[in-house]
Design an enzyme around this catalytic site. Sequence first.
Site, mmCIF file in Angstrom:
data_model
loop_
_atom_site.group_PDB
_atom_site.id
_atom_site.type_symbol
_atom_site.label_atom_id
_atom_site.label_comp_id
_atom_site.label_asym_id
_atom_site.label_seq_id
_atom_site.Cartn_x
_atom_site.Cartn_y
_atom_site.Cartn_z
ATOM 1 N N CYS A 117 34.263 17.070 -16.695
ATOM 2 C CA CYS A 117 34.814 16.382 -17.857
ATOM 3 C C CYS A 117 36.344 16.362 -17.773
ATOM 4 C CB CYS A 117 34.289 17.006 -19.143
ATOM 5 S SG CYS A 117 34.522 15.927 -20.585
ATOM 6 N N HIS A 217 28.725 17.104 -18.470
ATOM 7 C CA HIS A 217 28.724 18.569 -18.503
ATOM 8 C C HIS A 217 27.459 19.117 -17.847
ATOM 9 C CE1 HIS A 217 32.247 19.576 -21.025
ATOM 10 N NE2 HIS A 217 32.113 18.319 -21.418
ATOM 11 N N GLU A 219 26.899 21.975 -16.797
ATOM 12 C CA GLU A 219 26.635 23.358 -17.230
ATOM 13 C C GLU A 219 25.817 23.421 -18.511
ATOM 14 O OE1 GLU A 219 29.947 22.290 -19.939
ATOM 15 O OE2 GLU A 219 29.394 21.781 -17.870
#
Length: 244
Positions: A117, A217, A219
């Site tokens: 990001c 994202h 994660e």
Amino acid sequence: MGSSGSSPRPLVGITAYGERARYGVWDNESVLLPRTYPDVVVAAGGVPVLLPQFPESAAAVDRLDAVVLAGGPDVGPDRYGAEPHPRTGAPRPDRDAAELAVLHRALERGIPVLGVCRGAQVLNVGLGGTLVQHVPDVVGHDGHNPSPGVFGTVEVALEPGTRVSAALGSVATVRCHHHQALDRLADGLVVTGRADDGLVEAVELEGDRWVVGVQWHPEEDATDVRLMAALVAAASSGGPTPTV
């Protein structure tokens, strides 16, 4: 570290936030990071190392096997020669300086880099590119950032033969939370993924170094660590001789 007879798990540095935070009886300036980042690094086979927002953190890169530039606040528009948009967040010059120093040291060493990001934007700005300061001005909707604290679901078409498609296939459904994006690409970066509205969602550096930036994202999906695993695998391979 790995057990006797096995290779050590790669050390993966992750750039951290500098924020005022409350915990226990304390309320003070803190170095912090959403746990999702170290969780996916561990799940992918790496060892996470937090990098505070000090330029001195770049010295730690010499001991690392890979770097993740984490998400976070807007990159200061002064870094790419622009005036602030009314919707651009307050500048964070300390974090900008620290992450750019970490990025350049990682590139000098030739170790793998994953920009997440904001991290993808740092990658582009650090190499001479510019940013769109407010995505809805360009695409006409807020699907990439529905509201504060809410991730948008975005389908990204990935270019065949790229590092991202090697990890994720030709199409990825991802979680996004960004109101800025890449505009003019830096020399050496190529687009490897776009949303259906045409917005750049993935880039990578030309050549044989594993340097990737994604606007989403990864994660945030603990069930899919393929992209982080690709970073860790590249770190484990030793990589090419530094050329920058």
